[in-house]
Write an enzyme that holds these catalytic residues in place. Structure first.
Site, PDB file in Angstrom:
ATOM      1  N   LYS A 175     -59.105 -48.158  57.124  1.00 24.80           N
ATOM      2  CA  LYS A 175     -57.610 -48.481  58.107  1.00 24.80           C
ATOM      3  C   LYS A 175     -57.292 -47.019  57.711  1.00 24.80           C
ATOM      4  O   LYS A 175     -55.832 -46.759  58.155  1.00 24.80           O
ATOM      5  CB  LYS A 175     -57.175 -49.244  56.041  1.00 24.80           C
ATOM      6  CG  LYS A 175     -57.480 -51.075  56.383  1.00 24.80           C
ATOM      7  CD  LYS A 175     -57.355 -51.049  54.762  1.00 24.80           C
ATOM      8  CE  LYS A 175     -57.840 -50.863  53.601  1.00 24.80           C
ATOM      9  NZ  LYS A 175     -59.024 -51.199  53.763  1.00 24.80           N
ATOM     10  N   GLY A 190     -59.500 -45.322  48.772  1.00 24.62           N
ATOM     11  CA  GLY A 190     -59.896 -44.059  49.315  1.00 24.62           C
ATOM     12  C   GLY A 190     -59.782 -44.889  50.331  1.00 24.62           C
ATOM     13  O   GLY A 190     -61.104 -45.300  51.455  1.00 24.62           O
ATOM     14  N   HIS A 191     -58.826 -43.706  51.119  1.00 26.20           N
ATOM     15  CA  HIS A 191     -59.261 -44.139  52.458  1.00 26.20           C
ATOM     16  C   HIS A 191     -59.077 -42.570  53.363  1.00 26.20           C
ATOM     17  O   HIS A 191     -58.678 -41.310  52.627  1.00 26.20           O
ATOM     18  CB  HIS A 191     -57.317 -44.352  52.792  1.00 26.20           C
ATOM     19  CG  HIS A 191     -56.888 -45.378  52.697  1.00 26.20           C
ATOM     20  ND1 HIS A 191     -56.125 -46.451  52.880  1.00 26.20           N
ATOM     21  CD2 HIS A 191     -57.731 -46.697  52.206  1.00 26.20           C
ATOM     22  CE1 HIS A 191     -56.138 -47.474  52.405  1.00 26.20           C
ATOM     23  NE2 HIS A 191     -56.954 -47.998  51.602  1.00 26.20           N
ATOM     24  N   ASP A 240     -62.540 -51.165  52.757  1.00 28.25           N
ATOM     25  CA  ASP A 240     -63.378 -49.690  53.826  1.00 28.25           C
ATOM     26  C   ASP A 240     -63.574 -50.151  55.554  1.00 28.25           C
ATOM     27  O   ASP A 240     -64.841 -49.574  55.666  1.00 28.25           O
ATOM     28  CB  ASP A 240     -64.600 -49.272  53.128  1.00 28.25           C
ATOM     29  CG  ASP A 240     -64.649 -49.058  51.229  1.00 28.25           C
ATOM     30  OD1 ASP A 240     -63.397 -48.154  51.352  1.00 28.25           O
ATOM     31  OD2 ASP A 240     -65.320 -49.672  50.454  1.00 28.25           O
ATOM     32  N   GLN A 244     -57.252 -52.007  50.257  1.00 29.63           N
ATOM     33  CA  GLN A 244     -58.572 -53.210  50.001  1.00 29.63           C
ATOM     34  C   GLN A 244     -58.565 -54.161  51.087  1.00 29.63           C
ATOM     35  O   GLN A 244     -58.851 -53.626  52.355  1.00 29.63           O
ATOM     36  CB  GLN A 244     -57.846 -54.181  48.619  1.00 29.63           C
ATOM     37  CG  GLN A 244     -58.141 -53.383  47.694  1.00 29.63           C
ATOM     38  CD  GLN A 244     -57.198 -52.574  46.857  1.00 29.63           C
ATOM     39  OE1 GLN A 244     -55.908 -52.627  47.453  1.00 29.63           O
ATOM     40  NE2 GLN A 244     -57.449 -51.221  46.839  1.00 29.63           N
TER      41      GLN A 244
HETATM   42  P1  GDP Z   1     -60.684 -47.857  54.002  1.00 32.46           P
HETATM   43  O1  GDP Z   1     -60.720 -47.657  52.611  1.00 32.46           O
HETATM   44  O2  GDP Z   1     -60.089 -48.445  55.283  1.00 32.46           O
HETATM   45  O3  GDP Z   1     -59.624 -46.692  54.782  1.00 32.46           O
HETATM   46  O4  GDP Z   1     -62.010 -46.908  54.601  1.00 32.46           O
HETATM   47  P2  GDP Z   1     -63.014 -45.481  54.144  1.00 32.46           P
HETATM   48  O5  GDP Z   1     -62.080 -44.590  54.061  1.00 32.46           O
HETATM   49  O6  GDP Z   1     -62.845 -46.079  52.551  1.00 32.46           O
HETATM   50  O7  GDP Z   1     -63.738 -46.130  54.488  1.00 32.46           O
HETATM   51  C1  GDP Z   1     -64.443 -45.695  56.311  1.00 32.46           C
HETATM   52  C2  GDP Z   1     -65.894 -44.667  56.604  1.00 32.46           C
HETATM   53  O8  GDP Z   1     -66.024 -44.956  57.460  1.00 32.46           O
HETATM   54  C3  GDP Z   1     -65.348 -43.237  56.728  1.00 32.46           C
HETATM   55  O9  GDP Z   1     -65.908 -42.540  55.697  1.00 32.46           O
HETATM   56  C4  GDP Z   1     -64.778 -43.218  57.171  1.00 32.46           C
HETATM   57  O10 GDP Z   1     -64.577 -41.817  57.915  1.00 32.46           O
HETATM   58  C5  GDP Z   1     -65.828 -43.727  58.406  1.00 32.46           C
HETATM   59  N1  GDP Z   1     -64.865 -44.095  59.999  1.00 32.46           N
HETATM   60  C6  GDP Z   1     -64.126 -44.955  60.653  1.00 32.46           C
HETATM   61  N2  GDP Z   1     -64.515 -45.518  61.684  1.00 32.46           N
HETATM   62  C7  GDP Z   1     -65.327 -45.506  62.261  1.00 32.46           C
HETATM   63  C8  GDP Z   1     -66.595 -45.297  63.215  1.00 32.46           C
HETATM   64  O11 GDP Z   1     -65.096 -45.602  64.314  1.00 32.46           O
HETATM   65  N3  GDP Z   1     -67.228 -44.963  63.265  1.00 32.46           N
HETATM   66  C9  GDP Z   1     -68.515 -44.167  62.095  1.00 32.46           C
HETATM   67  N4  GDP Z   1     -69.735 -44.011  63.010  1.00 32.46           N
HETATM   68  N5  GDP Z   1     -67.562 -43.922  60.332  1.00 32.46           N
HETATM   69  C10 GDP Z   1     -66.400 -44.304  61.280  1.00 32.46           C
HETATM   70  P1  IMO Z   2     -60.381 -49.602  50.546  1.00 33.78           P
HETATM   71  O1  IMO Z   2     -58.717 -49.372  50.428  1.00 33.78           O
HETATM   72  C1  IMO Z   2     -63.126 -51.810  48.994  1.00 33.78           C
HETATM   73  C2  IMO Z   2     -62.751 -53.707  45.098  1.00 33.78           C
HETATM   74  C3  IMO Z   2     -63.916 -52.957  43.687  1.00 33.78           C
HETATM   75  C4  IMO Z   2     -64.131 -54.994  43.347  1.00 33.78           C
HETATM   76  C5  IMO Z   2     -63.039 -54.770  43.078  1.00 33.78           C
HETATM   77  C6  IMO Z   2     -61.805 -54.854  41.924  1.00 33.78           C
HETATM   78  O2  IMO Z   2     -60.292 -48.149  50.538  1.00 33.78           O
HETATM   79  O3  IMO Z   2     -60.226 -50.874  50.696  1.00 33.78           O
HETATM   80  P2  IMO Z   2     -60.193 -53.263  41.030  1.00 33.78           P
HETATM   81  O4  IMO Z   2     -60.409 -51.843  41.083  1.00 33.78           O
HETATM   82  O5  IMO Z   2     -59.188 -53.347  42.883  1.00 33.78           O
HETATM   83  O6  IMO Z   2     -60.114 -53.766  40.062  1.00 33.78           O
HETATM   84  O7  IMO Z   2     -62.017 -53.514  41.971  1.00 33.78           O
HETATM   85  O8  IMO Z   2     -62.255 -54.500  44.073  1.00 33.78           O
HETATM   86  N1  IMO Z   2     -62.520 -52.967  45.553  1.00 33.78           N
HETATM   87  C7  IMO Z   2     -62.410 -51.970  46.887  1.00 33.78           C
HETATM   88  N2  IMO Z   2     -63.478 -52.228  47.668  1.00 33.78           N
HETATM   89  N3  IMO Z   2     -62.371 -51.125  49.455  1.00 33.78           N
HETATM   90  C8  IMO Z   2     -61.150 -50.426  48.497  1.00 33.78           C
HETATM   91  O9  IMO Z   2     -60.396 -50.137  48.718  1.00 33.78           O
HETATM   92  C9  IMO Z   2     -61.304 -51.545  46.800  1.00 33.78           C
HETATM   93  N4  IMO Z   2     -60.847 -51.581  46.028  1.00 33.78           N
HETATM   94  C10 IMO Z   2     -60.794 -52.058  45.593  1.00 33.78           C
HETATM   95  O10 IMO Z   2     -65.188 -52.506  43.977  1.00 33.78           O
HETATM   96  O11 IMO Z   2     -64.732 -55.015  43.153  1.00 33.78           O
HETATM   97 MG    MG Z   3     -61.742 -47.212  51.098  1.00 38.95          MG
END
Ligand code: GDP
Ligand code: IMO
Ligand code: MG
Length: 432
Positions: free
Chosen positions: A16, A40-41, A13, A223
């Site tokens: 990416k 979840g991206h 999270d 991840q």
């Molecule tokens: P990912 O799994 O690595 O793609 O990241 P996620 O989408 O799960 O979580 C990142 C969250 O941070 C999302 O809600 C993005 O919209 C938000 N985000 C990304 N870059 C920034 C930033 O520079 N500032 C803020 N405030 N939010 C950001």
């Molecule tokens: P993105 O791509 C954050 C974590 C779960 C748990 C562990 C194992 O959005 O960054 P799993 O279901 O993969 O067997 O769970 O990994 N986990 C993540 N945490 N971002 C993710 O994906 C994750 N995908 C799995 O919360 O601790």
């Molecule tokens: Mg994510």
């Protein structure tokens, strides 16, 4: 043959999706190489929020080839919902290509994931319960069902039967669950196959052709490094390898195909699920970061644990992935927090100073962070578009990260929007 791997440098999270979306503008192809719909991206474009679980984060560029590589595990029902969701929003996803060799998440994987966690009780990992672990386990046990099997009714049925049989004992509590009916499951998966067929192909050749034609290929990790099955905080990890090296296996390229490796890290740390987290903040500052950063899981909606930036863990990620650039996201979230802290080493429970990320889990569990304090900044920075626009303290914070890791910070996130970024240095990927 320019190519860039984008990985999470923390516990997932990191942003990416947003970074991939931004760099994808310069790419011909975007490839996911591991993980599944545990990911979840998020991408925010023109005020619209898109959350991708399986579809690569390049899909919002019309016609851009997006590939789900062989290393990904696919829940076909989830993938189809994602495709339908895009179609409803007027996004053309006909350029999506799915590896015929990718493995499928089956209903019994999801049930086994849930049952496995329940059985672990207090020791549970806190998985996303999407069936990821059991699916990769079947892949290793050579009992997996692959995308190509969806196109052959006889083989599909036989393989499902063979894969379900050894799980009878573990699946006993679900004996009457209609999801486990062999006939219904086969029919359901054949329907998925029918729907996905136009997207299914030999993605390895597709990637080679793009590389050989000099197109830029981006490999989008899911991840994060510390959730890596081999190098993360085992057993509190995911069941695939989110490190850059896995792009080779999960997409079918060689290490020499990779030119750049970008690590995405937040200006602080978060983690979802159980497991060690040395810089975790269980206080008002942690709550403030959660609140300001909207730190709630994209996939499961769980609150994310929050903490200070951890340079010990980040240096580990730098070396494991051989990062050539860092993208530091969510710097805006730290506005108004003073002082800022960054862990530069750990203190072991026996009093020793640890500069390296400890491989031994008991040592890691007992490690306390040693912090360096840096001045905070009060100004909101969401409208900054150059490094010079940033308050001096924010610039110093970024310099501290670059100096502490030895890796240049090339992209800075100052808000969730696609335009809320600062490119520091060259924007072109090849001009590193
Ligand atoms: P990912 O799994 O690595 O793609 O990241 P996620 O989408 O799960 O979580 C990142 C969250 O941070 C999302 O809600 C993005 O919209 C938000 N985000 C990304 N870059 C920034 C930033 O520079 N500032 C803020 N405030 N939010 C950001
Ligand atoms: P993105 O791509 C954050 C974590 C779960 C748990 C562990 C194992 O959005 O960054 P799993 O279901 O993969 O067997 O769970 O990994 N986990 C993540 N945490 N971002 C993710 O994906 C994750 N995908 C799995 O919360 O601790
Ligand atoms: Mg994510």
């Amino acid at each position: 043959m320019p190519s860039t791997v984008i990985v999470g440098a923390q516990w997932g999270d990191e942003g990416k999706g947003k970074v991939t979306d931004l760099l994808a503008e310069q790419a011909g192809v975007v490839v996911r190489f591991q993980g599944g719909n545990n990911a979840g991206h998020t991408i925010i474009q023109n005020g619209e929020t898109y959350k991708f679980h399986l579809i690569p984060s390049g899909i919002l560029y019309p016609g851009k080839a997006c590939v789900i590589g062989n290393g990904v595990v696919i829940d076909p029902g989830v993938l189809i919902s994602e495709l339908d969701g895009l179609r409803r929003r007027g996004i053309d996803a006909s350029s999506l290509r799915i590896s015929a060799n990718a493995h499928l998440i089956m209903p019994y994987h999801v049930l086994l994931d849930t049952a496995g966690e329940a059985r672990l009780g207090k020791l549970q990992i806190g998985t996303t319960k999407r069936g990821i672990g059991p699916c990769y386990a079947d892949k290793s046990a050579r009992l997996g069902i692959r995308v190509q099997d969806l196109l052959d009714p006889k083989i599909l049925r036989k393989k499902i039967m063979a894969a379900m049989e050894p799980k009878k004992q573990a699946l006993r509590p679900f004996a009457r669950d209609p999801r486990l009916d062999l006939h219904a499951m086969t029919e359901e998966y054949l329907r998925y196959g029918h729907r996905l067929e136009p997207h299914i192909t030999d993605t390895v050749h597709l990637v080679w052709e793009a590389l050989d034609a000099g197109e830029h290929v981006i490999f989008e990790g899911a991840q994060g490094t510390l959730l890596d099955l081999d190098h993360g905080t085992y057993p509190f990890v995911t069941s695939s390898n989110p490190v850059a090296g896995a792009a080779c296996v999960g997409a079918g390229i060689g290490p020499a195909d990779i030119d750049e490796v970008w690590g995405v890290a937040k200006a602080y740390s978060t983690r979802v699920g159980a497991g060690p987290f040395p810089t975790e903040l269980d206080d008002d500052t942690g709550a403030l970061i959660r609140e300001r950063g909207g730190e709630r899981g994209t996939t499961t909606g769980r609150d994310r644990r929050t903490g200070w930036l951890d340079l010990v863990a980040l240096r580990y990620a730098v070396r494991l992935n051989r990062l050539t650039a860092l993208a530091i996201t969510k710097l805006d979230v730290l506005a108004g927090i003073d002082p800022l802290r960054v862990a530069v080493a750990y203190r072991s429970s026996e009093g020793a100073t640890l500069d390296r990320f400890p491989y031994h889990q008991s040592i890691l569990h007992g490690a306390a962070p040693i912090y360096e304090e840096l001045p905070g900044f009060d100004e909101e920075i969401g409208d900054c578009r150059t490094v010079a626009d940033l308050p001096a303290a924010a610039r110093d914070f970024l310099d501290f990260i670059a100096d502490g890791t030895g890796v240049p910070v090339r992209l800075i996130g100052v808000g969730p929007g696609r335009d809320q970024v600062i490119w520091s240095g060259a924007r072109e990927l090849r001009a590193a």
